[in-house]
Design an enzyme around this catalytic site. Structure first.
Site, short mmCIF file in Angstrom:
data_model
loop_
_atom_site.label_atom_id
_atom_site.label_comp_id
_atom_site.label_asym_id
_atom_site.label_seq_id
_atom_site.Cartn_x
_atom_site.Cartn_y
_atom_site.Cartn_z
N ASP A 8 11.78 19.64 -21.04
CA ASP A 8 12.78 20.53 -20.44
C ASP A 8 12.48 21.98 -20.82
OD1 ASP A 8 15.11 21.54 -19.32
OD2 ASP A 8 16.36 19.95 -20.09
N CYS A 65 16.46 23.81 -15.75
CA CYS A 65 15.87 23.19 -14.56
C CYS A 65 15.52 24.28 -13.55
CB CYS A 65 16.86 22.22 -13.94
SG CYS A 65 16.28 21.55 -12.36
N1 COA Z 1 3.33 13.09 -9.68
C1 COA Z 1 2.37 13.85 -9.10
N2 COA Z 1 2.32 14.14 -7.80
C2 COA Z 1 3.29 13.61 -7.03
C3 COA Z 1 4.31 12.82 -7.56
C4 COA Z 1 4.31 12.56 -8.95
N3 COA Z 1 5.26 11.83 -9.53
N4 COA Z 1 5.13 12.43 -6.57
C5 COA Z 1 4.65 12.98 -5.44
N5 COA Z 1 3.54 13.70 -5.71
C6 COA Z 1 2.70 14.46 -4.77
C7 COA Z 1 2.24 13.60 -3.62
O1 COA Z 1 1.06 12.94 -3.96
C8 COA Z 1 2.04 14.66 -2.56
O2 COA Z 1 0.84 15.34 -2.83
P1 COA Z 1 -0.02 16.06 -1.66
O3 COA Z 1 0.85 17.16 -1.14
O4 COA Z 1 -1.21 16.58 -2.40
O5 COA Z 1 -0.30 14.98 -0.69
C9 COA Z 1 3.18 15.63 -2.81
O6 COA Z 1 3.54 15.46 -4.19
C10 COA Z 1 4.39 15.41 -1.94
O7 COA Z 1 4.79 14.03 -2.06
P2 COA Z 1 6.22 13.54 -1.56
O8 COA Z 1 6.44 12.14 -1.98
O9 COA Z 1 6.35 13.86 -0.08
O10 COA Z 1 7.15 14.41 -2.43
P3 COA Z 1 8.19 15.52 -2.04
O11 COA Z 1 7.55 16.71 -1.42
O12 COA Z 1 9.33 14.88 -1.34
O13 COA Z 1 8.66 15.97 -3.53
C11 COA Z 1 8.88 15.18 -5.80
C12 COA Z 1 9.32 15.03 -4.36
C13 COA Z 1 9.79 14.27 -6.57
C14 COA Z 1 7.45 14.75 -5.96
C15 COA Z 1 9.00 16.65 -6.24
O14 COA Z 1 10.20 17.16 -5.77
C16 COA Z 1 8.98 16.79 -7.74
O15 COA Z 1 7.98 16.52 -8.39
N6 COA Z 1 10.09 17.24 -8.34
C17 COA Z 1 10.16 17.39 -9.79
C18 COA Z 1 11.41 18.10 -10.13
C19 COA Z 1 11.54 18.35 -11.60
O16 COA Z 1 10.71 18.01 -12.41
N7 COA Z 1 12.67 18.98 -11.94
C20 COA Z 1 12.98 19.32 -13.28
C21 COA Z 1 13.40 18.18 -14.11
S1 COA Z 1 15.02 17.63 -13.84
ZN ZN Z 2 17.92 19.78 -19.09
#
Ligand code: COA
Ligand code: ZN
Length: 304
Positions: free
Chosen positions: A18, A242
């Site tokens: 975090d 966040c």
């Molecule tokens: N680790 C690494 N890459 C990931 C992944 C993961 N867990 N999940 C998805 N991806 C990649 C996919 O491979 C894809 O890659 P590309 O663009 O090179 O093809 C891309 O991310 C988009 O994938 P998709 O499933 O369509 O994801 P999305 O665009 O709907 O995004 C998340 C969803 C969850 C992947 C993204 O919003 C995210 O990582 N959020 C993290 C938020 C966070 O950490 N917040 C703070 C903590 S609370």
């Molecule tokens: Zn937090």
């Protein structure tokens, strides 16, 4: 009134996840590892080491696999390491990096769930079901983000937290962390949710993850302790926030929590002086403002 507080508390150090996720300038992996190792030396045992998320969403944590492998190889026998994941892909990557406990994040508020991980509740729950089914050796806890308030929707209703908790519990999850993602809760709200949810779900374990945006971190922690909650997630130097929650600031600082608990004779197993020394390393290596109380407070020999 304070006599019946728990005698022991579990601290989950979330600074490496975090805390670092909210730092724009990339912290070299070796320096992240050095900070974690100094935290281990200070006596911390439970760590959320990183997130297995899209590197486009959080570039700072793109080194998750390398960091986990190194820490687990060197210290896997001494610590409980976990990582945050948003989806099955993240859970699988965590497993491959040697992680055996994950925190699957779902926000109680639908708008924040969408902003944070681009999922509806139904999609997140379907993903959680797949994770639980496909990785039976993985311990899965769920972080309920925005359990108190959402930056887009306002106050979170207690009923909506119960509703999501019930759905998560139906999938076999036993450990749930209630997160005040933007740090706006006050002790009455913490008490109401903590007391109520423990009564409503006596078979589940609840922890609290409290951001200190408005200086309510320790007051809210005390409120949680009075409600019988014994697991707290905090960050070294009060780092944290966040990036997908406008206005979110740092977590309650681990050193401030340890100071309060040790003053109340609640065991943590952590050496406060060593912990405060880690803040010095954080200040050298991490490009972020830190302002915890204990890192700025004189440690009086006569008051130990
Ligand atoms: N680790 C690494 N890459 C990931 C992944 C993961 N867990 N999940 C998805 N991806 C990649 C996919 O491979 C894809 O890659 P590309 O663009 O090179 O093809 C891309 O991310 C988009 O994938 P998709 O499933 O369509 O994801 P999305 O665009 O709907 O995004 C998340 C969803 C969850 C992947 C993204 O919003 C995210 O990582 N959020 C993290 C938020 C966070 O950490 N917040 C703070 C903590 S609370
Ligand atoms: Zn937090």
């Amino acid at each position: 009134m304070l006599d019946s507080l728990p005698s022991q508390v579990t601290i989950n150090e979330v600074g490496p996840r975090d805390g670092f996720q909210n730092v724009a300038v990339f912290i070299p992996t070796g320096e992240k590892i050095a900070i974690v190792e100094q935290l281990i030396d200070a006596g911390l045992k439970n760590f959320e080491l990183t997130s297995f998320v899209s590197p486009k969403a959080i570039p700072q944590l793109a080194d998750a696999a390398e960091l986990c492998r190194t820490i687990l190889e060197r210290h896997g026998d001494k610590i409980n390491a976990s990582a945050l994941i948003p989806n099955l892909k993240g859970a699988q990557s965590a497993w491959e990096a040697g992680i055996r406990e994950i925190a699957c994040v779902i926000s109680v508020s639908v708008s924040h769930n969408k902003a944070n991980i681009n999922r509806t509740h139904e999609e997140s729950l379907a993903e959680l079901a797949k994770i639980v089914d496909s990785l039976p050796g993985m311990k899965v806890r769920v972080d309920l983000a925005t359990a108190f308030a959402c930056p887009f929707e306002g106050w979170t209703s207690v009923d909506s937290v119960y509703d999501l908790t019930e759905k998560v519990a139906r999938l076999g999850v036993k450990d749930i962390v209630l997160a005040d993602t933007i740090g706006v809760a006050t002790p009455n709200r913490v008490s109401r949710l903590s007391v109520g949810i423990r009564q409503a779900f006596p078979a589940l374990n609840f922890g609290l993850h409290i951001h200190d945006t408005r200086g309510m971190g320790l007051a809210n922690t005390l409120s949680g302790l009075m409600a019988g909650i014994t697991t707290y997630e905090t960050s070294i130097a009060g780092l944290g926030g966040c990036p997908f929650a406008p206005g979110a600031a740092g977590n309650t600082a681990t050193e401030d929590l340890v100071n309060m608990l040790s003053g109340m004779n609640i065991a943590t197993g952590v050496d406060l002086e060593k912990l405060i020394a880690v803040v010095g390393l954080v200040n050298q290596k991490v490009d972020a403002k830190t302002n915890s109380h204990m890192s700025q407070s004189k440690l009086y020999e006569s008051l130990k």
